[in-house]
Write a protein that holds these residues in place. Structure first.
Motif, short mmCIF file in Angstrom:
data_model
loop_
_atom_site.label_atom_id
_atom_site.label_comp_id
_atom_site.label_asym_id
_atom_site.label_seq_id
_atom_site.Cartn_x
_atom_site.Cartn_y
_atom_site.Cartn_z
N ALA A 106 0.85 -1.19 0.00
CA ALA A 106 0.00 0.00 0.00
C ALA A 106 0.89 1.24 0.00
O ALA A 106 2.11 1.16 0.20
N CYS A 107 0.29 2.39 -0.19
CA CYS A 107 1.00 3.65 -0.06
C CYS A 107 1.62 3.69 1.35
O CYS A 107 0.95 3.40 2.33
N PHE A 108 2.89 4.00 1.42
CA PHE A 108 3.67 4.02 2.66
C PHE A 108 3.90 2.62 3.25
O PHE A 108 4.32 2.49 4.39
N GLY A 109 3.64 1.58 2.46
CA GLY A 109 3.91 0.22 2.91
C GLY A 109 5.40 -0.09 2.88
O GLY A 109 6.19 0.60 2.22
N CYS A 110 5.78 -1.14 3.58
CA CYS A 110 7.19 -1.51 3.69
C CYS A 110 7.38 -3.01 3.47
O CYS A 110 6.64 -3.83 4.00
N LEU A 111 8.37 -3.34 2.67
CA LEU A 111 8.78 -4.73 2.45
C LEU A 111 10.03 -4.98 3.28
O LEU A 111 10.97 -4.17 3.25
N VAL A 112 10.05 -6.09 4.02
CA VAL A 112 11.25 -6.51 4.74
C VAL A 112 11.68 -7.85 4.15
O VAL A 112 10.95 -8.84 4.25
N ASN A 113 12.84 -7.87 3.53
CA ASN A 113 13.39 -9.10 2.97
C ASN A 113 14.43 -9.61 3.95
O ASN A 113 15.37 -8.90 4.28
N TYR A 114 14.24 -10.85 4.41
CA TYR A 114 15.17 -11.40 5.39
C TYR A 114 15.74 -12.74 4.96
O TYR A 114 16.22 -13.53 5.76
N GLY A 115 15.70 -13.00 3.66
CA GLY A 115 16.28 -14.24 3.16
C GLY A 115 16.17 -14.30 1.65
O GLY A 115 15.51 -13.47 1.02
N ASN A 116 16.83 -15.30 1.09
CA ASN A 116 16.81 -15.48 -0.36
C ASN A 116 16.79 -16.97 -0.67
O ASN A 116 17.72 -17.50 -1.27
N ALA A 117 15.72 -17.64 -0.23
CA ALA A 117 15.62 -19.09 -0.39
C ALA A 117 15.68 -19.51 -1.85
O ALA A 117 16.17 -20.59 -2.17
N SER A 118 15.24 -18.65 -2.76
CA SER A 118 15.26 -18.98 -4.18
C SER A 118 16.66 -18.86 -4.77
O SER A 118 16.93 -19.37 -5.85
N ASN A 119 17.54 -18.17 -4.06
CA ASN A 119 18.91 -17.90 -4.53
C ASN A 119 18.90 -17.13 -5.85
O ASN A 119 19.82 -17.25 -6.65
N VAL A 120 17.83 -16.35 -6.07
CA VAL A 120 17.71 -15.52 -7.27
C VAL A 120 17.61 -14.07 -6.80
O VAL A 120 16.75 -13.74 -5.99
N PRO A 121 18.48 -13.21 -7.31
CA PRO A 121 18.40 -11.80 -6.89
C PRO A 121 17.14 -11.13 -7.44
O PRO A 121 16.65 -11.48 -8.51
N ALA A 122 16.63 -10.19 -6.69
CA ALA A 122 15.47 -9.42 -7.14
C ALA A 122 15.95 -8.20 -7.91
O ALA A 122 17.02 -7.68 -7.64
N SER A 123 15.16 -7.78 -8.88
CA SER A 123 15.44 -6.58 -9.63
C SER A 123 14.30 -5.61 -9.38
O SER A 123 13.19 -5.82 -9.83
N LEU A 124 14.59 -4.57 -8.61
CA LEU A 124 13.54 -3.63 -8.23
C LEU A 124 13.77 -2.27 -8.89
O LEU A 124 14.61 -1.50 -8.45
N PRO A 125 13.03 -1.99 -9.97
CA PRO A 125 13.17 -0.68 -10.60
C PRO A 125 12.61 0.41 -9.70
O PRO A 125 11.76 0.15 -8.85
N LEU A 126 13.09 1.62 -9.88
CA LEU A 126 12.64 2.73 -9.04
C LEU A 126 11.13 2.91 -9.13
O LEU A 126 10.50 3.34 -8.15
N SER A 127 10.52 2.57 -10.25
CA SER A 127 9.07 2.72 -10.38
C SER A 127 8.32 1.84 -9.39
O SER A 127 7.15 2.09 -9.08
N ALA A 128 8.98 0.80 -8.86
CA ALA A 128 8.34 -0.07 -7.87
C ALA A 128 8.05 0.67 -6.58
O ALA A 128 7.26 0.22 -5.76
N PHE A 129 8.69 1.82 -6.39
CA PHE A 129 8.54 2.55 -5.14
C PHE A 129 7.63 3.77 -5.27
O PHE A 129 7.64 4.65 -4.41
#
Length: 158
Positions: free
Chosen positions: A66-89
């Motif tokens: 949501a607006c002002f929501g927050c994602l906390v990533n605390y692991g990478n079980a898939s061993n695949v890096p995420a690609s987060l473009p600035l538009s995601a924010f």
């Protein structure tokens, strides 16, 4: 006071999540969790998303915020890096991540375990154990974990 939404790959795991207090559950093997989250929140998204998987799960989780929501990533079980473009924010979303071993290489594991075990003993923290196996069955334990069959911790006992 929050409404929680849990995701898992099987209905059995979702039943455990409901037993542990999840208000809503989504089987991500049969449903698009991003679409389901948006449906369940009437398009508003969630205030907090917790992600231990990485990769495209992280990317979809950011889009669930949501607006002002927050994602906390605390692991990478898939061993695949995420690609987060600035538009995601857009909508002032935020993301953060951490790795305890990388952040605190000299972290006092014994002190932390003592604190956690005290919470377990007091009944304030519930430890979910999927199975207990002898150390000689380590290969079977790893196969069970790799096949994503575990519904809690898998313990190896010498």
């Amino acid at each position: 006071g929050y409404r929680s939404i849990a995701t898992a790959s099987t209905d059995t795991k979702l039943a455990l999540a409901r037993e542990l207090g999840a208000d809503e559950t989504i089987n991500y093997a049969t449903h698009d969790f991003e679409a389901e989250v948006m449906r369940l929140t009437d398009g508003a998204g969630v205030d907090l998303a917790l992600d231990a998987v990485g990769g495209d799960v992280t990317e979809k989780s950011v889009r669930c915020l949501a607006c002002f929501g927050c994602l906390v990533n605390y692991g990478n079980a898939s061993n695949v890096p995420a690609s987060l473009p600035l538009s995601a924010f857009r909508d002032n979303r935020a993301a953060m991540g951490f790795s305890l071993p990388a952040t605190f290489p000299s972290w006092d594991n014994q002190g932390a375990m003592k604190e956690l075990l005290a919470l377990v003993a007091e009944g304030k923290l519930r430890l979910i154990v999927d199975r207990v196996l002898p150390l000689s069955e380590a290969a079977a334990a790893h196969a069970h974990l790799s096949n994503r069959g575990a519904m809690g911790k898998v313990l190896l006992i010498p």
